[in-house]
Design a protein around this motif. Structure first.
Motif, mmCIF file in Angstrom:
data_model
loop_
_atom_site.group_PDB
_atom_site.id
_atom_site.type_symbol
_atom_site.label_atom_id
_atom_site.label_comp_id
_atom_site.label_asym_id
_atom_site.label_seq_id
_atom_site.Cartn_x
_atom_site.Cartn_y
_atom_site.Cartn_z
ATOM 1 N N LYS A 163 10.304 -6.022 6.097
ATOM 2 C CA LYS A 163 10.703 -7.153 5.260
ATOM 3 C C LYS A 163 9.498 -7.727 4.531
ATOM 4 N N PHE A 164 8.380 -7.822 5.248
ATOM 5 C CA PHE A 164 7.180 -8.355 4.616
ATOM 6 C C PHE A 164 6.699 -7.445 3.487
ATOM 7 N N LEU A 165 6.711 -6.128 3.725
ATOM 8 C CA LEU A 165 6.311 -5.189 2.681
ATOM 9 C C LEU A 165 7.230 -5.303 1.464
ATOM 10 N N ARG A 166 8.509 -5.502 1.726
ATOM 11 C CA ARG A 166 9.449 -5.681 0.611
ATOM 12 C C ARG A 166 9.117 -6.942 -0.176
ATOM 13 N N ASP A 167 8.748 -8.017 0.546
ATOM 14 C CA ASP A 167 8.456 -9.271 -0.142
ATOM 15 C C ASP A 167 7.166 -9.214 -0.954
ATOM 16 N N THR A 168 6.247 -8.323 -0.584
ATOM 17 C CA THR A 168 5.050 -8.195 -1.413
ATOM 18 C C THR A 168 5.397 -7.735 -2.821
ATOM 19 N N ALA A 203 -9.136 -6.441 13.520
ATOM 20 C CA ALA A 203 -8.283 -5.254 13.534
ATOM 21 C C ALA A 203 -7.129 -5.496 12.570
ATOM 22 N N GLU A 204 -7.026 -4.624 11.575
ATOM 23 C CA GLU A 204 -6.021 -4.805 10.525
ATOM 24 C C GLU A 204 -5.214 -3.509 10.324
ATOM 25 N N PRO A 205 -4.534 -3.032 11.373
ATOM 26 C CA PRO A 205 -3.866 -1.729 11.278
ATOM 27 C C PRO A 205 -2.751 -1.660 10.247
ATOM 28 N N SER A 206 -2.048 -2.755 10.015
ATOM 29 C CA SER A 206 -0.905 -2.713 9.096
ATOM 30 C C SER A 206 -1.320 -2.600 7.634
ATOM 31 N N ALA A 207 -2.609 -2.836 7.359
ATOM 32 C CA ALA A 207 -3.104 -2.696 5.984
ATOM 33 C C ALA A 207 -3.649 -1.299 5.729
ATOM 34 N N SER A 208 -3.230 -0.351 6.526
ATOM 35 C CA SER A 208 -3.696 1.025 6.418
ATOM 36 C C SER A 208 -3.340 1.635 5.068
ATOM 37 N N GLY A 209 -4.234 2.485 4.589
ATOM 38 C CA GLY A 209 -3.941 3.240 3.382
ATOM 39 C C GLY A 209 -2.753 4.163 3.554
ATOM 40 N N THR A 210 -2.373 4.405 4.806
ATOM 41 C CA THR A 210 -1.189 5.203 5.086
ATOM 42 C C THR A 210 0.082 4.428 4.743
ATOM 43 N N LEU A 211 0.002 3.096 4.801
ATOM 44 C CA LEU A 211 1.173 2.245 4.577
ATOM 45 C C LEU A 211 1.216 1.602 3.200
ATOM 46 N N ILE A 212 0.060 1.185 2.703
ATOM 47 C CA ILE A 212 0.066 0.445 1.443
ATOM 48 C C ILE A 212 -0.907 1.076 0.455
ATOM 49 N N SER A 213 -0.718 0.755 -0.809
ATOM 50 C CA SER A 213 -1.533 1.325 -1.874
ATOM 51 C C SER A 213 -2.857 0.583 -2.024
ATOM 52 N N TYR A 214 -3.734 1.161 -2.806
ATOM 53 C CA TYR A 214 -5.021 0.546 -3.145
ATOM 54 C C TYR A 214 -4.796 -0.830 -3.763
ATOM 55 N N CYS A 245 -6.391 1.309 10.852
ATOM 56 C CA CYS A 245 -5.882 2.592 11.321
ATOM 57 C C CYS A 245 -5.522 3.510 10.150
ATOM 58 N N GLY A 246 -5.324 4.778 10.494
ATOM 59 C CA GLY A 246 -4.799 5.736 9.537
ATOM 60 C C GLY A 246 -5.823 6.193 8.515
ATOM 61 N N ASN A 247 -5.314 6.750 7.421
ATOM 62 C CA ASN A 247 -6.171 7.289 6.363
ATOM 63 C C ASN A 247 -6.583 6.168 5.418
ATOM 64 N N THR A 248 -7.816 5.757 5.528
ATOM 65 C CA THR A 248 -8.325 4.633 4.738
ATOM 66 C C THR A 248 -9.245 5.088 3.601
ATOM 67 N N LYS A 249 -9.274 6.370 3.324
ATOM 68 C CA LYS A 249 -10.211 6.913 2.338
ATOM 69 C C LYS A 249 -10.146 6.164 1.010
ATOM 70 N N LYS A 250 -8.952 5.877 0.544
ATOM 71 C CA LYS A 250 -8.815 5.267 -0.778
ATOM 72 C C LYS A 250 -9.223 3.792 -0.803
#
Length: 358
Positions: A163-168, A203-214, A245-250
């Motif tokens: 829901k939060f991602l949708r609201d962004t 620790a900010e796992p939900s802001a992972s590049g796997t979940l959200i864009s640059y 967490c996840g792929n944070t390369k970008k």
């Protein structure tokens, strides 16, 4: 890097402080952040470590006796800020706590929330008491940290993350209001924790590049993380470490833009590539595989993984800390923890000995 001492006689605290300040040190630090594995050592439920400060201390003392830890700490947990704001948590006997009831289910719920007491809110008093005990008993030789969740992660524990991602996207003003509340609450707690002789981590796992864009990270995570890091610096605590967490390369450059002194990177990341991209700006931390190697592997697998991490990042311009790529599995075999410690001592010595890696 400058010349290094040839002896291994530094305490973990001396070693880290020397690395950060650019002074000579003996070997690569090895951050074994035992966490909930301590419950196995002292024979208690993991849930006990979320409520009883004496159990936290007992577990960390036992871990140091058993493994010779190089770091210790405590925090409210990934959902701890959200808990203080009204989310209800469930605490498994052998697992991490999770949200059982969200504080925000609609727009009007946010109006009912405000920054709680930074000492009495949620389990803040328990965290502060535990941190004080760790500093008193271990802090002279071992760095003690207080880790807080990042605002984006807290927002996903105040309301369902989907829901939060949708609201962004659909209601960004509302999303920013939630992030503002999460940030203000986190900063209020940090100001209390900073009164102790501790370092700070995020620790900010939900802001992972796997979940959200640059671009999403730049708008909804970066400004709030930077504000928290700036607060930590203003309180005389230097700069925080940041784990995502996840792929944070970008988002490596954006992670460095937060002002964090150290970046903890997941095991899906190539440390050598991270070194080339942001190694002149931040200390790198990581990234032995937590599950595949530490939990499911054998000591020889741990040694191999640690050697590879050291080979790639030992010469990071700002420094390097050998550690896991993410959280420490509760049931990690003790022989694998010993193997990681031994690998740090054997292969992390300065000056670097390339023949050991052949």
């Amino acid at each position: 890097m400058s010349e290094f001492l040839l002896k291994d006689e530094m305490t973990p605290k001396e070693r880290v402080e020397a690395m950060i300040s650019g002074r000579p040190f003996d070997r690569v630090p090895c951050n074994i952040f035992i966490g909930d594995h301590a419950a196995n050592i002292i024979g208690v439920k993991v849930s006990d470590l979320n409520f009883f400060s004496e159990k936290v201390l007992e577990g960390q003392l036992a871990a140091n006796e058993k493994y010779g830890i190089e770091s210790t700490g405590i925090g409210p947990g990934l959902a701890g800020i959200a808990e203080a704001l009204g989310s209800k948590l469930f605490f498994p006997d052998h697992g991490a706590p999770y949200v059982s009831q969200y504080a925000i289910n609609n727009v009007s719920d946010l109006e009912k929330l405000s920054v709680p007491d930074p000492v009495k809110g949620g389990r803040f008093s328990f965290v502060l008491e535990s941190a004080e005990k760790l500093v008193d008993k271990l802090g002279k030789e071992i760095p003690v940290s207080v880790e807080v969740p990042g605002p984006f992660t807290t927002a996903g524990n105040l309301m369902r993350i989907e829901k939060f991602l949708r609201d962004t996207r659909k209601n960004p003003e509302f999303a920013h209001r939630i992030l503002r509340l999460a940030t203000d609450t986190t900063i209020a707690f940090i100001k209390e924790a900073a009164k102790l002789d501790v370092s700070m981590g995020i620790a900010e796992p939900s802001a992972s590049g796997t979940l959200i864009s640059y671009n999403m990270f730049k708008e909804f995570a970066l400004p709030y993380l930077k504000e928290i890091v700036d607060t930590i610096k203003s309180l005389g605590k230097g700069s925080a470490y940041l784990h995502i967490c996840g792929n944070t390369k970008k988002i490596w450059t954006l992670m460095a833009d937060t002002g964090a002194e150290s970046l903890s990177l997941d095991d899906v990341i190539d440390l050598e590539e991270a070194k080339k991209t942001v190694g002149d700006r931040v200390v790198l931390i990581g990234n032995v595989k937590p599950t595949e190697t530490m939990y499911l592997g054998k000591p020889e697998d741990v040694e191999r993984d640690a050697k590879e991490c050291l080979r790639k990042a030992y010469d990071n311009p700002k420094g390097y800390v050998l550690a896991l790529g993410c959280g420490f599995p509760i049931d990690t075999p003790p022989e694998n923890i010993h193997a990681l410690r031994e690998a740090a001592k054997k292969y992390g010595k300065y000056p670097y000995q390339p023949e050991l890696f052949s």
